[in-house]
Motif scaffolding. Structure first.
Motif, short mmCIF file in Angstrom:
data_model
loop_
_atom_site.label_atom_id
_atom_site.label_comp_id
_atom_site.label_asym_id
_atom_site.label_seq_id
_atom_site.Cartn_x
_atom_site.Cartn_y
_atom_site.Cartn_z
N ASP A 196 37.57 36.67 37.45
CA ASP A 196 38.74 36.23 36.67
C ASP A 196 39.51 37.43 36.13
N ILE A 197 38.78 38.44 35.67
CA ILE A 197 39.44 39.64 35.15
C ILE A 197 40.27 40.32 36.23
N ARG A 198 39.72 40.37 37.45
CA ARG A 198 40.49 40.96 38.56
C ARG A 198 41.76 40.17 38.84
N LYS A 199 41.67 38.84 38.79
CA LYS A 199 42.86 38.01 39.00
C LYS A 199 43.90 38.26 37.91
N ILE A 200 43.43 38.29 36.67
CA ILE A 200 44.34 38.51 35.55
C ILE A 200 44.97 39.89 35.66
N ALA A 201 44.13 40.89 35.97
CA ALA A 201 44.65 42.26 36.07
C ALA A 201 45.65 42.38 37.21
N GLY A 202 45.42 41.66 38.31
CA GLY A 202 46.33 41.71 39.44
C GLY A 202 47.72 41.22 39.11
N LEU A 203 47.82 40.26 38.20
CA LEU A 203 49.13 39.79 37.74
C LEU A 203 49.64 40.59 36.55
N ALA A 204 48.70 41.10 35.75
CA ALA A 204 49.10 41.76 34.50
C ALA A 204 49.71 43.14 34.72
N TRP A 205 49.20 43.90 35.70
CA TRP A 205 49.69 45.28 35.81
C TRP A 205 51.17 45.36 36.17
N PRO A 206 51.72 44.51 37.07
CA PRO A 206 53.17 44.60 37.27
C PRO A 206 53.95 44.18 36.02
N VAL A 207 53.42 43.17 35.30
CA VAL A 207 54.08 42.76 34.05
C VAL A 207 54.06 43.90 33.06
N LEU A 208 52.91 44.60 32.97
CA LEU A 208 52.79 45.70 32.03
C LEU A 208 53.76 46.83 32.35
N ILE A 209 53.84 47.21 33.63
CA ILE A 209 54.76 48.28 34.01
C ILE A 209 56.20 47.87 33.69
N GLY A 210 56.53 46.63 34.03
CA GLY A 210 57.88 46.14 33.73
C GLY A 210 58.17 46.12 32.25
N GLN A 211 57.19 45.65 31.46
CA GLN A 211 57.39 45.58 30.01
C GLN A 211 57.42 46.97 29.38
N LEU A 212 56.64 47.89 29.93
CA LEU A 212 56.71 49.27 29.43
C LEU A 212 58.08 49.88 29.72
N ALA A 213 58.65 49.51 30.87
CA ALA A 213 60.00 49.97 31.18
C ALA A 213 60.99 49.42 30.16
N VAL A 214 60.79 48.15 29.79
CA VAL A 214 61.68 47.53 28.81
C VAL A 214 61.50 48.18 27.44
N MET A 229 52.76 45.83 24.44
CA MET A 229 53.09 45.46 25.81
C MET A 229 51.86 45.09 26.64
N THR A 230 50.71 45.72 26.36
CA THR A 230 49.51 45.40 27.13
C THR A 230 48.99 43.99 26.82
N PRO A 231 48.76 43.61 25.56
CA PRO A 231 48.33 42.23 25.32
C PRO A 231 49.38 41.20 25.75
N MET A 232 50.65 41.55 25.64
CA MET A 232 51.69 40.64 26.09
C MET A 232 51.58 40.43 27.60
N SER A 233 51.36 41.51 28.34
CA SER A 233 51.24 41.41 29.80
C SER A 233 50.01 40.60 30.20
N ILE A 234 48.90 40.86 29.53
CA ILE A 234 47.69 40.09 29.81
C ILE A 234 47.89 38.63 29.44
N GLY A 235 48.61 38.39 28.34
CA GLY A 235 48.90 37.02 27.93
C GLY A 235 49.74 36.29 28.96
N ILE A 236 50.78 36.95 29.47
CA ILE A 236 51.64 36.33 30.49
C ILE A 236 50.84 36.03 31.75
N ALA A 237 50.03 37.01 32.20
CA ALA A 237 49.22 36.82 33.41
C ALA A 237 48.20 35.70 33.22
#
Length: 454
Positions: free
Chosen positions: A4-22, A282-290
């Protein structure tokens, strides 16, 4: 658990990079304007607090599309997703009108801070320019909600990183002037963001129309007017979500407005502290979205046990990372502040706030992911009540009592800006506990109802 963590991380990392850009938009604004003038930095802090309050509240309503689209995607009801996107675009247009009026005429909000005329004028100019870019921002959030809801966050990430690369030269140009443009200082940040908002809203709409993956949703194959039933469904989820965001952000906004009474230097220190907190968020937000995306898709497929397990694993993962972030940032706090500003007085104002903010971050991580999980279940009303009691009551009310030493018994180390940050940390602990208890009850009931119906 690790699957499950791998699945979440697989969706979270692009969200995190995008949110860090924001969030890098805000960091860049703070660093560049901090080198322009202290008054402009204070105006940026005040103006961005008001802007974020309005923008996040309206965005929260639009982002109701995300769990709706995710559940429809899990149920394989693809053409309904296209209809929901069209309704989301109509909703964003209506919300943009409301937000524009509030931001273009910010007098009632700015009056609370009782700031000097020079700071007032700079803040008002910043907000009026930012108001012009609000409609495009909301349109782009429709694109974001859909892409994240169907598990395609990379399509958002690419645009957000590209926007950051464009933001750098535009900020330099508009803040410091050149090539026929006068030095605008803080308001130059808003102008750069407005230009970018319209550019990337147009690109997002073009991608929805042209990419083969989106063709199955038939988004622009049909025209529709606002549909009463679907708008009500969006608002039923979106308004409580927007209110939750509004409560969360306005508790911070009013904290900034009250801290402004302690002077420009204190406000600048608070701005830097808050900006670092936003980066960490941004990290908990990204994990939350994923996590929310995966949970909603599982719910749409009627896999209630799996949804509950995914949610718990997402919360645990985020809290572990949040604790690590807090420890690292505490050790590196002198270097972090030196990277923000060279002003010794501002650094001195920010230094005692950082440890309190890091405790705040740990509790913020817990409540953020839990809140996103509840939205995947399309539960938003009770969380809004929890936020109101915790953040406005414990956080803002408690912060006012501590910061201004209303009782006359508060120790000096817990007054001023420190008092506001301490109360805010306590409020997030209360909110996190309430949200987690509510999620456990909701998820257990959904699982038992599904078992009984079999």
């Amino acid at each position: 658990m690790f699957a499950d963590i791998r699945k979440i991380a697989g969706l979270a990392w692009p969200v995190l990079i995008g949110q860090l850009a924001v969030i890098a938009f805000g960091v860049m604004d703070t660093v560049m304007v901090g080198r322009f003038s202290a008054v402009d930095l204070a105006a940026l802090g005040l103006g961005s607090s008001v802007y974020v309050s309005v923008f996040v509240a309206l965005t929260g309503v639009v982002l109701a599309l995300q769990p709706i689209a995710a559940q429809l995607f899990g149920a394989r009801r693809y053409t309904e997703i296209g209809e929901e996107v069209r309704q989301g675009l109509w909703l964003s247009a209506a919300l943009a009108v409301l937000g524009f009026v509030v931001m273009f005429f910010p007098g009632p909000l700015l009056a609370i801070s009782k700031v000097p005329p020079a700071l007032y004028d700079r803040t008002e100019t910043y907000l009026r320019i930012a108001a012009l870019g609000l409609p495009a921002s909301l349109v782009f959030r429709v694109y974001t909600a859909l892409a994240n809801g169907i598990g395609k966050p990379r399509l958002v990430m690419i645009l957000q990183v590209a926007a950051l690369l464009l933001k750098i030269p535009l900020n330099l140009w508009f803040i410091f002037g050149g090539f026929g443009v006068p030095a605008l200082g803080g308001p130059g940040c808003a102008l750069a963001s407005t230009v970018i908002n319209y550019s990337f809203a147009a690109i997002g709409l073009a991608l929805l129309a042209k990419l083969d993956f989106f063709a199955q949703f038939e988004i622009f194959k049909h025209f529709c007017w606002p549909d009463r039933k679907r708008q009500i469904a969006l608002l039923k989820l979106g308004v409580p979500m927007g209110l939750s965001y509004l409560i969360e952000v306005t508790s911070y906004t009013f904290m900034a407005l009250f801290i402004a009474r302690f002077g420009t230097t204190t406000l600048a220190g608070h701005q830097i502290t808050g900006n670092l907190g936003a980066v960490l968020y941004m990290t908990p937000m990204s994990i939350g979205i994923a996590t929310s995306t995966l949970v909603a898709q599982a719910l749409g497929a009627h896999r209630y046990d799996h949804a509950r397990t995914l949610a718990f694993h997402g919360i645990v993962m985020a809290c572990a990372i949040g604790l690590a972030y807090a420890a690292i940032a505490f050790i590196l706090r002198p270097a972090i502040l030196a990277g923000y500003t060279t002003n010794a007085a501002v650094i001195a104002a920010a230094m005692p706030l950082l440890p309190i903010m890091l405790v705040y971050h740990i509790f913020d991580t817990f409540q953020t992911v839990t809140a996103f999980v509840l939205r995947a279940y399309k539960v938003a009303v009770v969380p809004t009540v929890i936020y109101a009691i915790a953040l406005w009551g414990v956080g803002l009310g408690g912060g006012y009592a501590l910061g201004f030493d209303v009782s006359g018994t508060i120790p000096s180390w817990l007054t001023g800006a420190r008092g506001f940050w301490a109360a805010s940390a306590a409020s997030l602990a209360v909110a996190g506990g309430g949200l987690f208890a509510h999620w456990r009850a909701i998820s257990a009931r959904r699982t038992s109802e599904a078992s009984a119906s079999r």
